[in-house]
Design an enzyme around this catalytic site. Structure first.
Site, short mmCIF file in Angstrom:
data_model
loop_
_atom_site.label_atom_id
_atom_site.label_comp_id
_atom_site.label_asym_id
_atom_site.label_seq_id
_atom_site.Cartn_x
_atom_site.Cartn_y
_atom_site.Cartn_z
N CYS A 112 24.06 4.07 -10.23
CA CYS A 112 25.22 4.65 -9.53
C CYS A 112 26.56 4.04 -9.93
O CYS A 112 27.46 4.76 -10.37
CB CYS A 112 25.04 4.50 -8.03
SG CYS A 112 23.75 5.56 -7.38
N1 NAD Z 1 19.15 6.58 -6.40
C1 NAD Z 1 20.26 6.10 -5.85
O1 NAD Z 1 20.46 4.88 -5.70
C2 NAD Z 1 21.31 7.04 -5.35
C3 NAD Z 1 22.27 6.56 -4.46
C4 NAD Z 1 23.25 7.40 -4.01
C5 NAD Z 1 23.28 8.70 -4.49
N2 NAD Z 1 22.33 9.15 -5.35
C6 NAD Z 1 22.42 10.53 -5.82
O2 NAD Z 1 21.36 11.28 -5.27
C7 NAD Z 1 20.96 12.28 -6.21
C8 NAD Z 1 19.47 12.14 -6.45
O3 NAD Z 1 19.23 10.86 -6.98
P1 NAD Z 1 17.75 10.26 -7.04
O4 NAD Z 1 17.92 8.89 -7.59
O5 NAD Z 1 17.05 10.44 -5.75
O6 NAD Z 1 17.10 11.24 -8.15
P2 NAD Z 1 15.60 11.30 -8.63
O7 NAD Z 1 15.65 11.74 -10.05
O8 NAD Z 1 14.87 10.06 -8.28
O9 NAD Z 1 14.95 12.47 -7.73
C9 NAD Z 1 15.36 13.80 -7.76
C10 NAD Z 1 14.22 14.69 -7.30
O10 NAD Z 1 14.72 16.03 -7.22
C11 NAD Z 1 13.70 16.91 -7.68
N3 NAD Z 1 14.31 18.19 -8.02
C12 NAD Z 1 15.03 18.54 -9.12
N4 NAD Z 1 15.44 19.81 -9.00
C13 NAD Z 1 14.99 20.28 -7.81
C14 NAD Z 1 15.09 21.52 -7.14
N5 NAD Z 1 15.75 22.53 -7.66
N6 NAD Z 1 14.49 21.63 -5.94
C15 NAD Z 1 13.81 20.62 -5.38
N7 NAD Z 1 13.67 19.42 -5.99
C16 NAD Z 1 14.26 19.25 -7.19
C17 NAD Z 1 13.08 16.15 -8.84
O11 NAD Z 1 11.80 16.66 -9.18
C18 NAD Z 1 13.03 14.73 -8.26
O12 NAD Z 1 11.83 14.51 -7.55
C19 NAD Z 1 21.83 12.06 -7.45
O13 NAD Z 1 22.95 12.89 -7.39
C20 NAD Z 1 22.26 10.64 -7.31
O14 NAD Z 1 23.47 10.38 -7.97
C21 NAD Z 1 21.34 8.35 -5.77
#
Ligand code: NAD
Length: 455
Positions: free
Chosen positions: A270
């Site tokens: 992030c």
């Molecule tokens: N991981 C962190 O620390 C964090 C912190 C704050 C914000 N975020 C934000 O949150 C968002 C997700 O991050 P993450 O780390 O959880 O991602 P990730 O890659 O771990 O998980 C994303 C999930 O979404 C699923 N997915 C993709 N397209 C989809 C759809 N159309 N319908 C349903 N599921 C779908 C994927 O299969 C996956 O399981 C990003 O924008 C990220 O920037 C992440």
């Protein structure tokens, strides 16, 4: 009061949010395009590695289920949270293709659903993306109008990997970017029923929430870089001690102590990319990116600079053990990890690098393929090491003993970036202990100081 929610995206953030909401009594339907993630959740397993996640899923199975069917999930809920990837593109902006796909499937489901429904985007996006990039997708796919027919919010979470569940249930603030009051009311209602404390709730336009999210992360990175600058200064000033300085600064309520511990640079999935994305936005809209660019530049040069300072402590070809390859303790994620950057820079400087991390061995092996040997135990990492570098304040490393570090050798040099090793280690005569951010005669600027103030 809303009781039924759906969560689109069961990844590192979404799976913990789904389990967290179920643990607070909400009925949660998780949705993912990955059958494996859906199957994992339905069989009581964590789809991703996160502290306490599997136990929380198991404890709340009667309120938690998952499906690949968006229509089923939207119909079973009153509010849908979208937490899908928004990867950085080559310009540093966040891509929307996954979010668009999710919004399209929710829109198509809304077309088949009677009654009001709220869609909440939690994924990180740049200002303007929710209203201009995603709202049209929802309206087109549903044939409905945002406002009268459905609601829309942008509401990011401020969590850290490794403590996602704790952070999600105990936030410092709620940021609610609302399309209208009705959308915001629905989301605030859910937030209040989920939260274990009473955080500040900031309701605002969608664009202001988009700016606030990315600005918060970017500001924290500036604190980190400032603390690292202080550490660099303290190492050169006789008696210098970055913790003494940071403790004093941190007591000032204008500053605060968090993220002010000089150590390694900001890292992970992030902080660096949010800072870069804000830079991109500034350039696009004609605002000055100078401050943000300088911060990114400074952070990216840290690891090579550390190696410049430290490589001379041992001869070329000798072994350096890099302990800590995840971007932080309790994580398996090596994205933008300073430990990985450091290992690579040591290898480029001609040292043999052996790496160890309690959770991140697999990712580190891929990231450091030609640069370091990644081993499965501390013992294996330490056995040939002339130089040991501790890059994260992980409990596993904090409890290292002098005997473990020496591993039968007459002497060893230990570099402790977070000054977290025990007094026993620091004071062992056979260990050359270097706490970064603490004055060292080798980097002394005493002569410069004397010259500066001579008459
Ligand atoms: N991981 C962190 O620390 C964090 C912190 C704050 C914000 N975020 C934000 O949150 C968002 C997700 O991050 P993450 O780390 O959880 O991602 P990730 O890659 O771990 O998980 C994303 C999930 O979404 C699923 N997915 C993709 N397209 C989809 C759809 N159309 N319908 C349903 N599921 C779908 C994927 O299969 C996956 O399981 C990003 O924008 C990220 O920037 C992440």
């Amino acid at each position: 009061m809303i009781k039924n929610v759906s969560v689109f995206g069961l990844g590192k953030l979404g799976a913990s949010m789904a389990a967290g909401m179920a643990s607070r009594g909400l009925q949660v339907t998780g949705v993912d395009i990955s059958q494996a993630a859906v199957d994992a959740l339905n069989s009581g397993c964590a789809p991703v590695q996160e502290t306490g996640l599997e136990a929380l899923i198991k404890a709340n199975r009667e309120r938690l289920r998952a499906t690949t069917d968006s229509v089923e999930a939207v119909k079973a809920s009153d509010i849908s949270f979208v937490i899908v990837p928004t990867p950085s593109d080559r310009r540093g902006a966040f891509e929307l293709q996954y979010a668009k796909y999710a919004f399209k499937s929710i829109g198509e489901a809304l077309a088949k659903k009677e009654g009001y429904h709220v869609v909440v985007l939690t994924s990180t996006v740049l200002p303007g993306a929710t209203r201009n990039g995603l709202l049209p997708v929802l309206e087109q796919a549903s044939g409905k109008k945002c406002g009268p027919d459905f609601g829309l919010c942008y509401s990011p979470e401020f969590i850290a990997l490794g403590t996602v569940i704790r952070d999600f249930l105990n936030p410092d603030l709620y940021l609610i970017g609302q399309f209208d009051t009705r959308s915001g009311d629905a989301l605030e209602d859910v937030n209040r029923s989920v939260c274990q404390k009473d955080p500040a709730v900031h309701r605002m336009t969608i664009e202001n929430a988009e700016i606030a999210k990315i600005a918060l992360n970017s500001f924290v990175t500036m604190k980190v870089s400032f603390a690292n600058t202080l550490a660099d200064i303290c190492e050169r000033i006789p008696g210098g001690d970055v913790d003494a300085v940071s403790d004093a600064l941190g007591s000032d309520s204008r500053i605060g102590r968090k993220y002010l511990t000089g150590g390694m640079g900001f890292a992970g999935p992030c902080f660096p990319r949010d800072n870069v994305a804000l830079t991109f936005l500034c350039r696009q809209i004609g605002a000055s990116p100078d401050l943000l660019e300088a911060n990114d530049h400074y952070n990216r040069l840290l690891a090579p600079r550390f190696v410049e300072k430290l490589a001379g402590l041992v001869a070329k070809g000798e072994t350096v053990a890099v302990l800590g390859l995840a971007y932080k303790p309790l994580s398996h994620v090596v994205e933008e990890s300073q430990g990985v950057f450091l290992a690579r820079a040591f290898a480029d400087a001609g040292l043999r690098v052996v790496g160890f991390d309690p959770l991140a061995a697999q990712g580190a092996r891929e990231a450091l393929r030609d640069h370091a040997l990644i081993v499965e135990s501390l013992d294996a990492a330490l056995q040939d090491a002339a130089l040991v570098v501790v890059t994260t304040p992980d409990d596993t490393f904090k409890h290292l003993t002098a005997a473990q570090l020496l591993h039968g050798k007459d002497s060893v040099t230990v570099v402790d970036f977070w000054r977290c090793l025990s007094a026993e280690v620091r004071n062992d005569p056979a260990i050359r202990y270097i706490g970064m951010g603490i004055f060292r005669p080798e980097t002394s600027a005493a002569g410069v100081l004397e010259e500066l103030w001579k008459d």
